[in-house]
Design an enzyme around this catalytic site. Sequence first.
Site, PDB file in Angstrom:
ATOM      1  N   LYS A 154      -6.265   3.847   8.819  1.00  0.00           N
ATOM      2  CA  LYS A 154      -5.316   4.785   8.227  1.00  0.00           C
ATOM      3  C   LYS A 154      -5.829   6.223   8.295  1.00  0.00           C
ATOM      4  O   LYS A 154      -5.065   7.154   8.597  1.00  0.00           O
ATOM      5  CB  LYS A 154      -5.036   4.376   6.785  1.00  0.00           C
ATOM      6  CG  LYS A 154      -4.279   3.053   6.670  1.00  0.00           C
ATOM      7  CD  LYS A 154      -4.080   2.620   5.222  1.00  0.00           C
ATOM      8  CE  LYS A 154      -3.304   1.309   5.133  1.00  0.00           C
ATOM      9  NZ  LYS A 154      -3.126   0.854   3.749  1.00  0.00           N
TER      10      LYS A 154
ATOM     11  N   SER B 151       0.804  -1.226   0.000  1.00  0.00           N
ATOM     12  CA  SER B 151       0.000   0.000   0.000  1.00  0.00           C
ATOM     13  C   SER B 151       0.838   1.277   0.000  1.00  0.00           C
ATOM     14  O   SER B 151       0.273   2.373  -0.071  1.00  0.00           O
ATOM     15  CB  SER B 151      -0.939   0.005   1.213  1.00  0.00           C
ATOM     16  OG  SER B 151      -0.208   0.030   2.420  1.00  0.00           O
TER      17      SER B 151
END
Length: 812
Positions: free
Chosen positions: A734, A691
């Site tokens: 996140k 990611s």
Amino acid sequence: MRNSKGDDVTQSKELRDRSETRKLPMMPIRDMVIFPHMMTPFVVGRESSVRALEEALNGDRKIYLATQHDARVDEPASDDIYSVGTIGNIVQSVKMPDGNIKVLVEGIERARTVEITDTDGFFVATVRTYKNELEMTPATEQVIQRVTTIFEQYLKLQQALNVETVTAAIRTDEPSKLADTIAANLQLEIGEKQDLLEIFDPSDRLTKIADVLDIEIEKLNMDRSIQSRVKRQMEKAQKEYYLNEKIKAIQKELGRGEKSEFDDLKKKIESAGMPADVLEKAIQELRKLEAMPPMSAESTVSRNYLDWLLAVPWKKKSKETRSIDVAEKVLNEDHYGLDKIKERILEFLAVRQLVKNPKGSILCFVGPPGVGKTSLGMSIAKATGRKFVRLSLGGVRDEAEIRGHRRTYIGALPGQIIQSMKKAGTRNPVMMLDEIDKMASDFRGDPASALLEVLDPEQNSTFQDHYLDVEYDLSQVLFVATANVLHTIPAPLQDRMEILRLHGYTEIEKLEIARQYLIKKQCEATGLTDKNIVFTDDAVTAIIRSYTREAGVRNLEREIGNVCRKVARKVVKEGAKHSETINGENIADFLGVARFRDSAVHEKDEVGLVNGLAWTEVGGSILQTEVQVLDGKGKLTLTGQLGDVMQESAQAALSYVRSRSHHLGLPRDFYRNIDIHIHVPEGAIPKDGPSAGITLATALSSALAKIPVRRDIAMTGEVTLRGKVLAIGGLKEKLLAAHRAGIFEAIMPEENRKDLADIPENLKSAMKLNFVDSMDEVLKLALAGPLPEAKEDTPEVLPPVSPANPERRPHQ
């Protein structure tokens, strides 16, 4: 072979030549065989026998005595009497008051019945006697010696005989007398004694007696061995019986009653509500226990087994609270937020109302530490009115911890599942399997595999513990597992559970949790009242921002407790009326210097420095990525303990930048004369995953194009060689990390737009979320300045490559 008149078809002519015939009064006798040379007393009572006796007494006192086949026959016929008997001499007769006559008879010689007639109410027998004289040869002497020796051994073992009397009787040189004396003193059945009486030849009789003695001695030795064992057991049993009786007497004296312990156990077993097969096994075990000595080791094992069977709940169930309104109220009182989890629990209760016997549910709460997974399980039990038991699986590596040990092992116990059921005391508790992701496996087995049966609604109704060794129904149990991560849980085990994710809390949620729960809890724990301490919202917000950096609220609670303890000290020192107001200005007086800055954002936009977003086991975090361009020869250096996947992402990002060099205003061969160093700070922490792809590509583009990256934006997403941005996981964690760090704009893949449903509304409203499909969109949003105009693509002329000039090779 004999006939009714006593003729012997096997008799030899020589034997008949040495025989003589005579008529004598005959008396049938019962339950005894009289041998020659034997003095025998007996009582005569039958009328025919009395007449025969009187006839003999009036004559030469000789009488023929033969044994009946069946002693129960009172009036025997000639066919009911053995054909071989003994001629006896009546030594003494005494008439008794009841009319019976007691006689003493001495056997003279054996005889064979030829004919029996009934005369004046008694039997007269025609008998034939035989003269058998045995010559004394060495072989005969050897037989006599052997028989005498064996008989002496027999006398030592047979305690019913007078050794001295019998030993004196067998001191004779006549083989026939020796054989008959020994035969008369053997403890044999009537039929066996009759067989010895019918052997006329002394030599054959001695041989037969020797064989019989060998068999009898073997029997006596065996009997003695058995008797010795029985005696020892009886002595032990008598001792235990005496002690048990004494214990009973003491208990009676103490007023504890005489009720049998086994009766109590049986009543408990019958009233426990066990299934039929389990009840049968328990009764069998109880019977075995009754037959065992109380002090034996097996008795302890059986008793412990029965105690465990009785301790486990078979029919007792908690009365469930099925009211959805009550359950919702309890859940809201105990936990702030967690709307999806609460919704799932209320759905479970709704199904319980509609379905009479629904299958047990297996829920698995997955989330970072401190978000309330364990306490949520307790709230479920409280909301449903069930008992709550917690089973910690962290570090468990032995299958027997789940299934138990077999009873053959010393100190064996059931597994933790059955022990937890005993602790709960009901068939339908809420059982929390805490830290299910922390189990391990080694040579002792795999506990995760053992849990497959426990957590399968189709199988756990017949769960079998190794110790109990009977089927136990776990289908009524509501299993709640907790885990921080899923990748350490085997896929088959994940498949059996309903995964519910608990994400980290936002700053606003933490503030509310502190207001409603944590401050009250810590004040109670430290003995403070509302008058002693007051926390302002500024103080709690300062603790969240400057003293904790976590997904959950565990450290927040710890820091609030730290403040409360310091205030408690002042209250003790200055008096109960002392009051303290904690605000944002004086919080440092209690907790010291701030451990974290207000945000993790750097002071200004910088070239090659990008804010990435990462997911960890404890929630999300900011992952700053740095790129430095140096003079060199095309070398790429990666530092910061990057994993294989992340290193491949860096290679892919560099390949993308090279493919788009003309859009960044770079020559096609820009990489030939430079080295690139990519570093992710906090190098002691391992990092991995795809990611960070767009973060690495943005940092490389910024460093090569010399354009700063905006410091107030964070990003996450996987990048392909063609610049496509692919979906990632852990979006909520996140974004929470970015919000905690003071970053309020984020770039993420367009494919993750569907995950907005999981993002709290206050977080969505507080942040600007940009969804992108390509790196071009990322660079437009992230770079602080515009990209230079694209240069025309010119074909790159490569110098010829030769082994002698390796530096002319194109860089790969």
